[in-house]
Design an enzyme around this catalytic site. Sequence first.
Site, PDB file in Angstrom:
ATOM      1  N   GLU A  92       0.832  -1.204   0.000  1.00  0.00           N
ATOM      2  CA  GLU A  92       0.000   0.000   0.000  1.00  0.00           C
ATOM      3  C   GLU A  92       0.863   1.251   0.000  1.00  0.00           C
ATOM      4  OE1 GLU A  92      -2.742  -0.330   3.351  1.00  0.00           O
ATOM      5  OE2 GLU A  92      -2.938  -2.469   2.900  1.00  0.00           O
ATOM      6  N   CYS A 112       5.426  -7.747   7.455  1.00  0.00           N
ATOM      7  CA  CYS A 112       6.350  -7.233   8.460  1.00  0.00           C
ATOM      8  C   CYS A 112       6.614  -8.315   9.493  1.00  0.00           C
ATOM      9  CB  CYS A 112       5.735  -6.008   9.142  1.00  0.00           C
ATOM     10  SG  CYS A 112       6.822  -5.224  10.361  1.00  0.00           S
ATOM     11  N   CYS A 116       3.899  -6.269  16.052  1.00  0.00           N
ATOM     12  CA  CYS A 116       3.144  -5.364  16.936  1.00  0.00           C
ATOM     13  C   CYS A 116       1.686  -5.837  17.012  1.00  0.00           C
ATOM     14  CB  CYS A 116       3.209  -3.930  16.425  1.00  0.00           C
ATOM     15  SG  CYS A 116       4.889  -3.254  16.459  1.00  0.00           S
ATOM     16  N   CYS A 119      -1.317  -4.095  14.928  1.00  0.00           N
ATOM     17  CA  CYS A 119      -1.042  -3.699  13.541  1.00  0.00           C
ATOM     18  C   CYS A 119      -1.451  -4.772  12.539  1.00  0.00           C
ATOM     19  CB  CYS A 119       0.460  -3.405  13.409  1.00  0.00           C
ATOM     20  SG  CYS A 119       0.946  -2.903  11.746  1.00  0.00           S
ATOM     21  N   GLU A 160       8.974  -2.676   8.299  1.00  0.00           N
ATOM     22  CA  GLU A 160       9.871  -1.983   9.222  1.00  0.00           C
ATOM     23  C   GLU A 160      11.101  -1.560   8.414  1.00  0.00           C
ATOM     24  OE1 GLU A 160      10.228  -0.634  12.270  1.00  0.00           O
ATOM     25  OE2 GLU A 160      12.263  -0.273  11.570  1.00  0.00           O
ATOM     26  N   SER A 191      10.098   6.034   9.916  1.00  0.00           N
ATOM     27  CA  SER A 191       9.490   5.611  11.176  1.00  0.00           C
ATOM     28  C   SER A 191       9.945   4.202  11.536  1.00  0.00           C
ATOM     29  CB  SER A 191       7.965   5.644  11.007  1.00  0.00           C
ATOM     30  OG  SER A 191       7.334   5.188  12.171  1.00  0.00           O
ATOM     31  N   LEU A 215       6.561   4.652  19.804  1.00  0.00           N
ATOM     32  CA  LEU A 215       6.782   4.361  21.222  1.00  0.00           C
ATOM     33  C   LEU A 215       5.627   3.556  21.817  1.00  0.00           C
ATOM     34  CD1 LEU A 215       9.217   5.007  22.897  1.00  0.00           C
ATOM     35  CD2 LEU A 215       8.095   7.101  23.671  1.00  0.00           C
ATOM     36  N   CYS A 337      -3.357   0.730   7.927  1.00  0.00           N
ATOM     37  CA  CYS A 337      -2.327   0.306   7.005  1.00  0.00           C
ATOM     38  C   CYS A 337      -2.188  -1.207   7.048  1.00  0.00           C
ATOM     39  CB  CYS A 337      -1.014   0.961   7.408  1.00  0.00           C
ATOM     40  SG  CYS A 337       0.214   0.711   6.190  1.00  0.00           S
TER      41      CYS A 337
HETATM   42  N1  SAH Z   1       7.441  -0.227  11.134  1.00  0.00           N
HETATM   43  C1  SAH Z   1       7.483   1.191  11.288  1.00  0.00           C
HETATM   44  C2  SAH Z   1       6.628   1.968  10.299  1.00  0.00           C
HETATM   45  C3  SAH Z   1       5.275   1.451   9.953  1.00  0.00           C
HETATM   46  S1  SAH Z   1       3.811   1.847  10.785  1.00  0.00           S
HETATM   47  C4  SAH Z   1       7.125   1.582  12.695  1.00  0.00           C
HETATM   48  O1  SAH Z   1       6.750   0.713  13.468  1.00  0.00           O
HETATM   49  O2  SAH Z   1       7.260   2.752  13.046  1.00  0.00           O
HETATM   50  C5  SAH Z   1       3.612   3.552  11.044  1.00  0.00           C
HETATM   51  C6  SAH Z   1       2.982   3.837  12.400  1.00  0.00           C
HETATM   52  O3  SAH Z   1       1.628   3.382  12.473  1.00  0.00           O
HETATM   53  C7  SAH Z   1       3.709   3.173  13.554  1.00  0.00           C
HETATM   54  O4  SAH Z   1       3.799   4.083  14.612  1.00  0.00           O
HETATM   55  C8  SAH Z   1       2.769   2.038  13.906  1.00  0.00           C
HETATM   56  O5  SAH Z   1       2.974   1.582  15.219  1.00  0.00           O
HETATM   57  C9  SAH Z   1       1.435   2.684  13.691  1.00  0.00           C
HETATM   58  N2  SAH Z   1       0.311   1.762  13.538  1.00  0.00           N
HETATM   59  C10 SAH Z   1       0.323   0.500  13.111  1.00  0.00           C
HETATM   60  N3  SAH Z   1      -0.918  -0.030  13.117  1.00  0.00           N
HETATM   61  C11 SAH Z   1      -1.737   0.953  13.551  1.00  0.00           C
HETATM   62  C12 SAH Z   1      -3.136   1.025  13.770  1.00  0.00           C
HETATM   63  N4  SAH Z   1      -3.922  -0.008  13.539  1.00  0.00           N
HETATM   64  N5  SAH Z   1      -3.643   2.194  14.215  1.00  0.00           N
HETATM   65  C13 SAH Z   1      -2.838   3.256  14.432  1.00  0.00           C
HETATM   66  N6  SAH Z   1      -1.523   3.241  14.252  1.00  0.00           N
HETATM   67  C14 SAH Z   1      -0.962   2.100  13.820  1.00  0.00           C
END
Ligand code: SAH
Length: 353
Positions: A92, A112, A116, A119, A160, A191, A215, A337
């Site tokens: 995407e 990924c 997390c 996510c 990531e 990020s 964070l 995302c």
């Molecule tokens: N892997 C990287 C970048 C990708 S995600 C990272 O972790 O920073 C970009 C941001 O969106 C990150 O802060 C991630 O934790 C957050 N994110 C992921 N899924 C989400 C969701 N369902 N709602 C809100 N933020 C989300």
Amino acid sequence: MDRPLDLLSMTPEELRDLFSSLGQPAYRAKQVFSAFSRGLSVGEISTLPKKLRDELAATYPDATPRIAEKHASALDGTVKYLLRLFDGNAVEAVLMRYEHGTTVCVSSQVGCAMGCAFCASTIGGRVRNLTAGEMVGEVAALARDAGERIDGIVIMGIGEPLDNYDNVLRFLRLVNRAEGLGIGYRHISLSTCGVVPKIYDLAKEDLPITLSISLHASDDARRSRIMPVNRKWDLDQLLNACAAYFDATGRRISFEYTLIAGENDTPDEAKRLAGLLKMYLPDRPLHVNLIRLNEVKETGYKTPDGEAARRFADTLNRLGVTATVRRRLGSDVNAACGQLRRQSAAKGGEGTV
Ligand code: SAH
């Protein structure tokens, strides 16, 4: 690198060497590099001799992503794209229009590995890294489709970026080239969920990009629960790396904090967060972006209401930590995302998840 370099991943100098080895004039390199940044694939560069196009197409994979789906917001000009890669995988990318210009959010991996808990991108694991060229192709495909100059990039899509370090670094250098997209490093944000050794590596690259740290919690027990990466590199290691990054680059550190109802959104949590940031980064300029969770059905986590988000921001600001609640661009197309890709796979659009 997990497969041979595609043409889109090459610098103008590498293309010049390639064309020279094929007995072609040096100007072809700039011609091709510039065409790629406008979203053209080799076959579409009509100024190249047909025989040369065929020869290149036979030797190198066509890394130009194709637009498979496009969802335009009726509210604010945000457009979310599903892009099909040469091997059938999909990622995407999002085009966002701000007052100060147009920014593209790119994916850095198919899936990924970071796990997390909230996510969507990580649910099927990591399928593969994107090449630098495929990431350039994401930006170029959106620029071409929108007919607009792209002013900035955020690497905040699927994947990531620090788990695909070499390709991402090459991508940054390619999009910065004046012969191509010419995007200034100060208009690029990367990020990360906190791959600590790579933050130290990035600090040494001397690129004035913005580093953004996801964070999402202010103590190790909670962060390890929702972000497994924290079990490998804890908050102490991560925040020390942030301080070192700031000291090496002078760039403001940006933190992302996704608010999850009943998990990390209480005023007490905000107080602990302010204390933590002030302890590790005293007198450093920093900013906290608060994001209300985009709900992902499979995870069960819920988004807090706007009032809880405002209270959280107020608490941080009162304690001297600058925080804003991120405006939800394209909320009508803003499936979290990774969800568009999963939906497409479920419909049989992609055989890899
Ligand atoms: N892997 C990287 C970048 C990708 S995600 C990272 O972790 O920073 C970009 C941001 O969106 C990150 O802060 C991630 O934790 C957050 N994110 C992921 N899924 C989400 C969701 N369902 N709602 C809100 N933020 C989300």
